[in-house]
Design an enzyme around this catalytic site. Structure first.
Site, mmCIF file in Angstrom:
data_model
loop_
_atom_site.group_PDB
_atom_site.id
_atom_site.type_symbol
_atom_site.label_atom_id
_atom_site.label_comp_id
_atom_site.label_asym_id
_atom_site.label_seq_id
_atom_site.Cartn_x
_atom_site.Cartn_y
_atom_site.Cartn_z
ATOM 1 N N GLU A 29 -9.184 -73.314 -52.472
ATOM 2 C CA GLU A 29 -8.480 -73.625 -53.721
ATOM 3 C C GLU A 29 -7.420 -72.583 -54.037
ATOM 4 O O GLU A 29 -7.317 -72.105 -55.178
ATOM 5 C CB GLU A 29 -9.475 -73.740 -54.878
ATOM 6 C CG GLU A 29 -10.471 -74.862 -54.706
ATOM 7 C CD GLU A 29 -11.365 -75.086 -55.920
ATOM 8 O OE1 GLU A 29 -11.267 -74.331 -56.895
ATOM 9 O OE2 GLU A 29 -12.172 -76.033 -55.885
ATOM 10 N N GLU A 33 -16.330 -79.212 -51.155
ATOM 11 C CA GLU A 33 -17.135 -79.025 -52.376
ATOM 12 C C GLU A 33 -17.289 -80.370 -53.058
ATOM 13 O O GLU A 33 -16.293 -81.075 -53.280
ATOM 14 C CB GLU A 33 -16.473 -78.036 -53.344
ATOM 15 C CG GLU A 33 -16.648 -76.602 -52.927
ATOM 16 C CD GLU A 33 -16.052 -75.596 -53.906
ATOM 17 O OE1 GLU A 33 -16.155 -75.808 -55.138
ATOM 18 O OE2 GLU A 33 -15.494 -74.598 -53.425
#
Ligand code: GAL
Length: 918
Positions: free
Chosen positions: A517, A610
């Site tokens: 991220e 995720e």
């Protein structure tokens, strides 16, 4: 084999490091060559360090690595998907030691013209702590691995120095470790390396007053050559300075030398650090061809004409003298010049190969390659490489294929802390986590967001977990003011190469991730260019594996995903903030996105690195219960901000997350997706969203103490369809709810369940397509017994009963293992239950329990899995949390006998458990 290890398979010889720091005993490897030292020794120097950390308010020394930006305003109170802001450029105004440290990474900078040159001078030489005659007797005595923060105390409140994000423990600050090592006379002529598996962070090392070098990033393993500064036949003083900044992490980083530390003693001509690379070239049933690439270096002053040969053994047989190798390479002759390097390659054919693959359908078979270097018949080095033979394929339409078999990824993310033990690595604690995850049906781990201890990969290799090994949570753009972005420009290449070089022989590692991220998802072409640059470095070290970086923001039309071999989505697959309450928000919102990525990248595999970020507190059930499949958390909606608890109906998630059920549904609808890594396996210290005042996360499927939340059974039901099981929630002790609606949910690997309350059927329900739980949402509570009968294909499959219990009446202690090794590392995990007179665990009992211990063991920590519990971990007094508590006992080294742990609580019958230490 005793105290000495060779190669990178050290703990194979001794499961829990029975070694001590006695470094004077040798054994001879060569029968013809008496008194000759072994060609290579790997010696633990974990024991007996002296430790000093500057106290709060005390001004630390100014031996700084670099200047850090001053914090004007700390916006650490943030949610996990906030948009990373631009990195800051910090100008060094003071004299900093960085120029002396940077050369330590030279071996990991490919372009030698960019190697750093050590400046003149020896900074710190006059500082007392680095000096051999400094009196450190008043310093604390510690053994490594050591986490200086884990003993606490927890810092409470909104304005605590270390906030919720970093776990409210005193991780920040500067500290020193010192150790005297005696180097025998007859090591002269040897090369002696210091190998540190991980130190948090900004490590700088002095030996006998000389600054040797260091390594800033706390999660990598690193090596320094001590030889030029050593006194052979005398006492040597090691001094290591660590500096762990506050606001440097989004989770609990730990602090200190929190992994193993070794001396590696070799001849000047030796296999370089992580200098072998074994890859599978070809497999058929009769044989496998593996390529072994070997880097040999010569730290000496003489050219050496050498012969190199590698023998391959089955992993279980390498120490059995009667066993011969399964294959031996051709002997290669070569020369290595002074201060030079040479590269040797062989292809070795292994007959009847036993492949490495994930259970339950495959077995994780391992081999060990022993590479030997000879000069005039005398052995200069013997280096071990653990490896596996396996074939990994990525199919964009079906996902991951291991040895020809499609393996759906049923993975979890794991942070590096071990709950109440903190960041200090412990093999048994990590093994226990993997055992519990395996029981759930988990077959893969993403190392979020940094390389793990090498021993953890040894476990995943042995147990057959698939691993994503990941290096960074940020690049140039920061997520927190003092995170890795400060040193990224000068260290990214060294850190990437160090991870890959160390871990590339691990068969469990199936994919490299070079970012999570990262803020560069937002910077269009510029971010993508950086991603390509990092990917190229990974591929240069390991052309055999694919690379990825996880995306919570970048979309199919953006440049970022173009740079990745594998599309790793965080939350985007199942959709982000779809709930109508997020209409109009500025935060990331996404519809379910698997198909859009698949359409844009039909030739790339997609996986979810995720998923979920679902939350719950074990044993807490809050009413009313949402009738949705997945819901954000608010007070009155799965959340209780007063007590900082989240309901265990397992339907609630962080705002950008989804319940497990919703994720399962989207994965099933998109069978081209390779699978998921749930955020996350075990609760971890720090990042206690949604309750910043807590100490640890709510997202684990398993709580911080290792106790299963209800969610464990939701995953087990889906991931182990062949295991007959059925699980009911909630517990059935609700005196205040008599006559009130109390929903009952059931998880089963069967397809139908009939639920009974006090013998009366509440109906038989069948799971429809894309349904993963059965819900009786209108049950009117009455005390008694809930019983679930599960069926599969119309036949009885499994059953379970939940009863209203009586009053709490006694304690019950159960150890995970009743025999442990007397080595100073091995652990027993003791579960404490509060039970009624019939032995049923009393669900909402939170009694205070006092623990004591007799015999050769120590209570290292207690816990209960409650994220809001601020009792320091070493405390021997701990409240139970919803009926359970945990005691962790460590065996003392070299003292055998019976350890007795006792638990007392007022009003309850006490209990004891016995553990043998041998
Ligand atoms: C993700 C992030 C993880 C963790 C998680 C918490 O966005 O990658 O590190 O913060 O959210 O829900």
């Amino acid at each position: 084999m005793g105290l000495f290890y060779s190669g990178n398979c050290a703990s194979r010889f001794s499961r829990y490091y029975t070694i001590t720091a006695i470094i004077f005993l040798f054994f001879s490897c060569s029968s013809s060559d008496q008194k000759v030292l072994p060609a290579r020794q790997k010696i633990s120097i974990n024991r007996d360090w002296k430790f000093y950390k500057y106290k709060e308010g005390e001004q630390p020394d100014d031996l700084i690595y670099d200047v850090r930006p001053e914090l004007k305003q700390v916006a650490e109170l943030r949610v996990a998907d906030s948009r990373p802001t631009q990195a800051e450029k910090v100008k060094a105004r003071q004299v900093v030691l960085k120029p002396w440290i940077l050369p330590s990474g030279n071996a990991f900078i490919k372009d030698s013209s960019k190697h750093f040159v050590r400046p003149e001078g020896n900074p710190g030489e006059n500082f007392p702590f680095v000096k051999i005659d400094f009196d450190d007797t008043s310093w604390q005595q510690v053994n490594l691995p050591h986490d200086w923060a884990i003993t606490g105390p927890f810092q409470e409140g909104w304005d605590s120095e270390v906030g919720g994000g970093m776990g409210r423990l005193p991780v920040n600050g500067v500290a020193w470790y010192r150790k005297k090592i005696v180097i025998p006379e007859d090591w002269s002529g040897k090369t002696v390396f210091l190998d540190v598996d991980g130190a948090m962070s900004y490590a700088m090392v002095w030996l006998n007053g000389y600054l040797v070098g260091g390594w800033p990033y706390g999660y990598n393993s690193w090596r320094l050559d001590l030889t030029p500064y050593l006194v052979f036949g005398g006492v040597n003083q090691l001094a290591i300075r660590l500096d762990n900044p506050n606001y440097s992490s989004r989770w609990y980083p730990g602090g200190g030398i929190y992994r193993n530390v070794w001396l590696t003693v070799v001849n000047p001509v030796h296999v370089a650090q992580w200098g072998t690379f074994i890859s599978t070239e070809h497999i058929d049933s009769a044989k496998a061809s593996v390529k072994i690439k070997i880097d040999i270096e010569n730290t000496g002053n003489r050219k050496a004409d050498i012969e190199v040969v590698t023998s391959v053994f089955a992993f279980e047989e390498v120490d059995l003298p009667e066993k011969s190798p399964v294959a031996v390479s051709q002997l290669k002759e070569t020369s290595v010049f002074p201060k030079g390097k040479v590269h040797v390659e062989n292809v070795i054919e292994i007959p009847n190969p036993r492949l490495w693959g994930p259970p339950p359908t495959q077995e994780p078979k391992l081999y060990v390659a022993i590479t030997e270097i000879f000069q005039n018949k005398s052995r200069l080095d013997r280096y071990e490489t653990r490896f596996g033979i396996r074939q990994i394929e990525f199919n964009p339409d079906s996902g991951l294929i291991v040895n020809g078999e499609h393996i759906p990824i049923r993975g979890v993310n794991q942070h590096h802390d071990l709950g109440a033990l903190g960041a200090a690595f412990n093999t048994r604690a990590a093994e226990r986590q993997l055992e519990i995850l395996r029981e759930m049906g988990c077959n893969a781990i993403r190392m979020a967001h940094n390389p793990p201890a090498p021993e953890l990969l040894e476990l995943t290799d042995k147990m057959g977990f698939l691993v994503i090994d990941e290096i960074f949570d940020c690049w140039e753009m920061k997520k927190t003011p003092h995170d890795f972005h400060l040193i990224f420009p000068e260290w990214f290449e060294q850190d990437i190469r160090a991870m890959v070089r160390r871990d590339k022989n691990c068969p469990s590692v199936f994919l490299w991730s070079f970012g999570n991220e990262v803020g560069e998802q937002y910077t269009g072409e510029e971010g993508a260019a950086l991603a390509r640059k990092l990917a190229a470095i990974v591929k240069d070290e390991d052309p055999t594996r694919l690379t990825t970086a996880s995306m919570n923001y970048a979309q199919p039309h953006m440049p970022f995903p173009e740079a990745l071999d594998v599309i790793s989505l965080n939350y985007q697959g199942e959709g982000i903030r779809q709930d109508p309450m997020f209409e109009g928000t500025e935060r990331i919102r996404r519809p379910p996105s698997y198909q859009a990525f698949h359409d844009k990248f039909p030739n790339k595999v997609i996986l979810s690195s995720e998923t979920a970020s679902a939350m719950s507190s074990r044993g807490v059930y809050l009413f009313p219960v949402t009738d949705k499949l997945s819901s954000p958390i608010r007070d009155g909606m799965g959340g209780d901000s007063k007590n900082r608890q989240v309901s265990s109906y397992e339907l609630y998630a962080v705002d950008f997350g989804s319940s497990a059920d919703k994720v399962f549904r989207e994965l099933e609808k998109h069978p081209f997706v390779a699978g998921e890594f749930v955020w996350n396996g075990f609760d971890y210290l720090g990042e206690p969203t949604p309750y910043y005042l807590s100490r640890s996360s709510y997202t684990g499927i398993i709580d911080l103490a290792g106790f299963k939340k209800d969610r464990f059974y939701l995953y087990q039901a889906h991931w182990r369809p062949d295991l007959p099981m059925v699980h009911i929630l909630p517990h059935w002790n609700w005196p205040e709810r008599v006559g009130k609606i109390t929903p009952v949910h059931v998880f089963t690997s069967g397809d139908e369940v009939e639920l009974f309350l006090n013998g009366k059927s509440l109906g038989r329900k069948r799971k429809n397509k894309f349904e993963y739980r059965l819900r009786w949402d209108n049950v009117i509570y009455e005390p008694g017994e809930l019983k679930a009968l599960a069926f599969k294909n119309g036949k009885p499959w499994a059953q379970t009963v939940v009863k209203t219990t009586g009053e709490a009446s006694k304690l019950r202690l159960t150890a995970d293992r009743n025999v442990i090794e007397a080595n100073g590392y091995d652990l027993a995990f003791i579960t404490v239950e509060i039970v009624d007179k019939d032995g049923l665990v009393v669900p909402r009992s939170n009694h205070e329990i006092v623990f004591s211990i007799e015999g050769p063991g120590t209570i290292v920590a207690t816990d209960n899995g409650n994220p809001a519990d601020m009792t320091a971990f070493p405390s021997k007094v701990r409240n139970a949390f919803n009926g359970l508590a945990l005691v962790i006992v460590r065996a003392e080294p070299e003292k055998t006998g019976t350890i007795v742990v006792s638990a007392n609580s007022s009003g309850l019958k006490a209990a004891k458990v016995k553990i043998k230490s041998k």
